[in-house]
Each structure stands twice: as structure tokens, then as C-alpha cells.
Scaffold this motif. Structure first.
Motif, PDB file in Angstrom:
ATOM      1  N   LYS A  44       0.819  -1.216   0.000  1.00 38.49           N
ATOM      2  CA  LYS A  44       0.000   0.000   0.000  1.00 38.49           C
ATOM      3  C   LYS A  44       0.855   1.270   0.000  1.00 38.49           C
ATOM      4  N   TYR A  45       2.179   1.107   0.198  1.00 40.46           N
ATOM      5  CA  TYR A  45       3.057   2.272   0.231  1.00 40.46           C
ATOM      6  C   TYR A  45       3.903   2.414  -1.043  1.00 40.46           C
ATOM      7  N   SER A  46       4.402   1.300  -1.567  1.00 37.51           N
ATOM      8  CA  SER A  46       5.387   1.372  -2.650  1.00 37.51           C
ATOM      9  C   SER A  46       5.175   0.281  -3.685  1.00 37.51           C
ATOM     10  N   THR A  47       5.672   0.560  -4.883  1.00 39.68           N
ATOM     11  CA  THR A  47       5.778  -0.435  -5.948  1.00 39.68           C
ATOM     12  C   THR A  47       7.183  -0.320  -6.526  1.00 39.68           C
ATOM     13  N   ILE A  48       7.882  -1.459  -6.614  1.00 43.52           N
ATOM     14  CA  ILE A  48       9.234  -1.463  -7.165  1.00 43.52           C
ATOM     15  C   ILE A  48       9.289  -2.414  -8.352  1.00 43.52           C
ATOM     16  N   ILE A  49       9.753  -1.898  -9.476  1.00 42.22           N
ATOM     17  CA  ILE A  49       9.904  -2.675 -10.711  1.00 42.22           C
ATOM     18  C   ILE A  49      11.386  -2.761 -11.040  1.00 42.22           C
ATOM     19  N   TYR A  65       8.058   3.456  -7.135  1.00 43.08           N
ATOM     20  CA  TYR A  65       6.945   4.393  -7.017  1.00 43.08           C
ATOM     21  C   TYR A  65       6.449   4.382  -5.572  1.00 43.08           C
ATOM     22  N   ASP A  66       6.259   5.577  -5.012  1.00 47.63           N
ATOM     23  CA  ASP A  66       5.689   5.703  -3.676  1.00 47.63           C
ATOM     24  C   ASP A  66       4.318   6.363  -3.772  1.00 47.63           C
ATOM     25  N   LYS A  67       3.431   5.967  -2.867  1.00 50.04           N
ATOM     26  CA  LYS A  67       2.075   6.522  -2.885  1.00 50.04           C
ATOM     27  C   LYS A  67       2.060   7.840  -2.122  1.00 50.04           C
ATOM     28  N   ASN A  69      -0.558  11.115  -1.479  1.00 54.74           N
ATOM     29  CA  ASN A  69      -1.904  11.688  -1.648  1.00 54.74           C
ATOM     30  C   ASN A  69      -2.778  10.816  -2.550  1.00 54.74           C
ATOM     31  N   GLY A  70      -2.651   9.491  -2.363  1.00 55.99           N
ATOM     32  CA  GLY A  70      -3.473   8.565  -3.119  1.00 55.99           C
ATOM     33  C   GLY A  70      -2.986   8.261  -4.515  1.00 55.99           C
ATOM     34  N   LYS A  71      -1.847   8.859  -4.926  1.00 53.75           N
ATOM     35  CA  LYS A  71      -1.319   8.631  -6.273  1.00 53.75           C
ATOM     36  C   LYS A  71       0.059   7.986  -6.196  1.00 53.75           C
ATOM     37  N   GLN A  72       0.368   7.156  -7.201  1.00 50.56           N
ATOM     38  CA  GLN A  72       1.682   6.545  -7.303  1.00 50.56           C
ATOM     39  C   GLN A  72       2.626   7.534  -7.989  1.00 50.56           C
ATOM     40  N   CYS A  73       3.670   7.943  -7.303  1.00 45.56           N
ATOM     41  CA  CYS A  73       4.626   8.915  -7.837  1.00 45.56           C
ATOM     42  C   CYS A  73       6.022   8.295  -7.892  1.00 45.56           C
ATOM     43  N   LEU A  74       6.731   8.558  -8.970  1.00 44.62           N
ATOM     44  CA  LEU A  74       8.083   8.023  -9.122  1.00 44.62           C
ATOM     45  C   LEU A  74       9.003   8.665  -8.095  1.00 44.62           C
ATOM     46  N   ASN A  75       9.633   7.834  -7.270  1.00 41.38           N
ATOM     47  CA  ASN A  75      10.553   8.324  -6.243  1.00 41.38           C
ATOM     48  C   ASN A  75      12.006   8.051  -6.619  1.00 41.38           C
ATOM     49  N   THR A  76      12.290   6.866  -7.173  1.00 45.27           N
ATOM     50  CA  THR A  76      13.671   6.472  -7.467  1.00 45.27           C
ATOM     51  C   THR A  76      13.757   5.805  -8.823  1.00 45.27           C
ATOM     52  N   ILE A  77      14.836   6.121  -9.541  1.00 39.50           N
ATOM     53  CA  ILE A  77      15.130   5.406 -10.794  1.00 39.50           C
ATOM     54  C   ILE A  77      16.616   5.097 -10.812  1.00 39.50           C
ATOM     55  N   ILE A  78      16.939   3.884 -11.229  1.00 38.54           N
ATOM     56  CA  ILE A  78      18.326   3.493 -11.452  1.00 38.54           C
ATOM     57  C   ILE A  78      18.452   3.134 -12.925  1.00 38.54           C
ATOM     58  N   TYR A  79      19.402   3.769 -13.598  1.00 34.63           N
ATOM     59  CA  TYR A  79      19.531   3.577 -15.042  1.00 34.63           C
ATOM     60  C   TYR A  79      21.004   3.578 -15.449  1.00 34.63           C
ATOM     61  N   ILE A  80      21.256   3.147 -16.681  1.00 30.54           N
ATOM     62  CA  ILE A  80      22.618   3.109 -17.206  1.00 30.54           C
ATOM     63  C   ILE A  80      22.893   4.413 -17.949  1.00 30.54           C
ATOM     64  N   GLU A  81      23.957   5.080 -17.538  1.00 33.71           N
ATOM     65  CA  GLU A  81      24.384   6.322 -18.184  1.00 33.71           C
ATOM     66  C   GLU A  81      25.634   6.043 -19.019  1.00 33.71           C
ATOM     67  N   PRO A  82      25.476   5.963 -20.357  1.00 34.53           N
ATOM     68  CA  PRO A  82      26.641   5.682 -21.195  1.00 34.53           C
ATOM     69  C   PRO A  82      27.376   6.943 -21.666  1.00 34.53           C
ATOM     70  N   ASN A  83      26.781   8.125 -21.446  1.00 32.33           N
ATOM     71  CA  ASN A  83      27.345   9.368 -21.954  1.00 32.33           C
ATOM     72  C   ASN A  83      28.494   9.839 -21.072  1.00 32.33           C
ATOM     73  N   LYS A  84      29.709   9.689 -21.563  1.00 37.60           N
ATOM     74  CA  LYS A  84      30.887  10.042 -20.775  1.00 37.60           C
ATOM     75  C   LYS A  84      31.032  11.546 -20.571  1.00 37.60           C
TER      76      LYS A  84
END
Length: 275
Positions: A44-49, A65-67, A69-84
Motif C-alpha cells: 500500500k506504500y510502494s511499488t518497485i519494478i 513508485y511511492d504513494k 496523496n493517493g497517487k503513485q509517484c516516481l521516487n527512485t530510478i536506477i539507469y545506465i548512463e553511457p554518456n561520458k
């Protein structure tokens, strides 16, 4: 004429100019990967993909995603950064004292403290060509990355001066170097000052260079018959590796242990002397 047009169309298609579906993006070493993603946590608090999937030309490893005010909002993203040339590469390539903004001040204060306590004067050490500023290198899904965490990376960043080994973890920890010896082109030995008789911190460090070009090194900490290892690179070598970036939008805290790096077989690396 129609026959000629069909023949030309066939040549264009075979050359790859017209495709039925887009190719998967390529990552390290131009190898293709299979996109996938799984929901590893949902309450009920978070969704992690987690997985490895493309979004807006970016290879994503994790989204949380964290909830609010009743909405799922993106809190954290981990991604690959190839741009040196990205801002994150510029930040990680800064010397540790510049990166922190207060390193030289802390070092001067530590030296003053040693004088006040009448500790043994610091030695003037020749680094013998050993790079000064080091950052950790991680293995994830059998690829090597530098890592831009939400907060602090482990093992800690570190810096060698002509008398001191400094570790940085939001604040500095200084160790006096008693001796540094270049045993070969691929092996250095550092002896640190013992903190006190009851200290559990190793004072013997062996730095094994296992990649001459990229200066990838295994830092070996020896105490009695036990050794602990860390995989490190000089900041100048960050450009040789893609980067994993952890970015938080709302809450500073993120349970980063969800991103499990590979267990590294250091003894095998030491034998084969290459990644």
C-alpha cells in the motif's frame, strides 16, 4: 519497370533501411540484451519494478513508485548512463578534496590535531606513480560499472597524498602512511600507522594492478592470515566504463540493497590478472 522497382526494394530491405520492428538497443560491447521487467515489491506504500528495459532511449534497471496523496509517484530510478560527457561523469572524475568541498580544511585540521597530541611526525612518501584518487568499480549482471548512488558508494572513495590515505564517507577518515613501496609494475605495498593496540583495522594494504591500461586494481587488506578485497579504479579511468545512476526525486532514503551487485571472485581475478 515494375520488376526493377521490386528488385531495388528488395536490396533496400536487405540492407536494413526498412525494418518490420525496431531493434533492441545495444549496450556494452554492442551486445544485444533481452528486455524484461518484474514487479519485485508491491504494497500500500510502494511499488518497485526491476529488470532491464528501455524507456525514452534510456536503459532502466529499477523504478520505485511511492504513494503520495493517493497517487503513485516516481521516487527512485536506477539507469545506465553511457554518456561520458554527462554531469555525473564530471562529478565522479573530480579529485576527492574538490568533490567534497572541505577536504583540504579537514586534512589541515587533522594534521594540527596530530601536532597537539605530539604524535609521530608524518612521513614524506613517494607514491611511485600510483594514482592518487580512487573510486569503486562494481559488477552487475556480469558487466562492470562505476556507480553514482543516491548517497554514498561502498567501498568508499579514497585519496593518497604524500603522507596520508584519506577515505570519504560524507566526512573524512585519515590514516598516516608509514611506508609505500613499489614491488613491481603491478604491485604496491602500503603500511599504515596503527591507530592503537586494540584497533581491528588492517595496517597492511597491497594494491594489485590487474589491468595496465585502465589501471583497475584490487586493494587487498591483510591482517594476520586474513585478507579482504575491494575492486577500485582511478578517477581518470571512469571513462572506460558505463555508469549506473541512482536518482531520487522525493525521498532521500532508498533501500539501495535491492540493487544487488555481483559477488566478485577476487582470487580468480588475482590469478588471471584481467577483468
Amino acid at each position: 519497370m515494375k520488376t526493377i522497382q521490386l528488385a531495388l526494394l528488395g536490396i533496400i530491405i536487405s540492407a536494413g533501411a526498412i525494418l518490420d520492428s525496431p531493434k533492441k538497443k545495444s549496450v556494452q560491447n554492442n551486445t544485444f540484451f533481452r528486455e524484461y521487467k518484474d514487479t519485485v515489491l508491491q504494497n500500500k506504500y510502494s511499488t518497485i519494478i526491476m529488470g532491464r528495459f528501455i524507456e525514452n532511449d534510456t536503459t532502466v534497471i529499477l523504478k520505485e513508485y511511492d504513494k503520495k496523496n493517493g497517487k503513485q509517484c516516481l521516487n527512485t530510478i536506477i539507469y545506465i548512463e553511457p554518456n561520458k560527457n554527462s554531469i555525473y561523469y564530471k562529478e565522479i572524475a573530480q579529485p576527492i578534496f574538490l568533490h567534497s568541498g572541505h577536504g583540504q580544511y579537514d586534512l589541515d585540521a587533522w594534521r594540527k590535531y596530530r601536532l597537539e597530541k605530539q604524535k609521530t611526525p608524518l612521513s614524506n612518501i613517494d607514491l611511485s606513480g600510483l594514482p592518487t584518487d580512487w573510486i569503486p568499480l562494481h559488477s552487475y549482471k556480469n558487466h562492470y560499472y562505476v556507480f553514482k548512488p543516491c548517497e554514498i558508494d561502498v567501498p568508499f572513495r579514497r585519496c593518497l597524498t604524500d603522507s596520508t590515505l584519506a577515505y570519504y564517507s560524507m566526512e573524512f577518515y585519515f590514516n598516516a602512511i608509514q611506508k609505500l613501496e613499489k614491488k613491481s609494475n603491478s604491485l604496491y605495498h602500503i603500511e599504515l600507522e596503527s591507530q592503537d593496540e586494540s584497533s581491528l583495522s588492517p595496517t597492511q594494504i597491497y594494491i594489485h594492478i590487474i589491468d595496465r591500461q585502465k589501471k583497475v586494481a584490487i586493494w587487498e587488506y591483510r591482517k594476520e592470515n586474513n585478507s579482504e578485497y575491494e575492486l577500485m579504479i582511478p578517477i581518470e579511468s571512469a571513462k572506460y566504463f558505463d555508469m549506473l545512476v541512482c536518482h531520487t526525486f522525493m525521498d532521500k532514503f532508498f533501500y539501495v540493497k535491492l540493487l544487488k551487485f555481483d559477488e566478485i571472485d577476487f582470487k580468480t581475478l588475482l590469478k588471471q590478472k584481467t577483468l
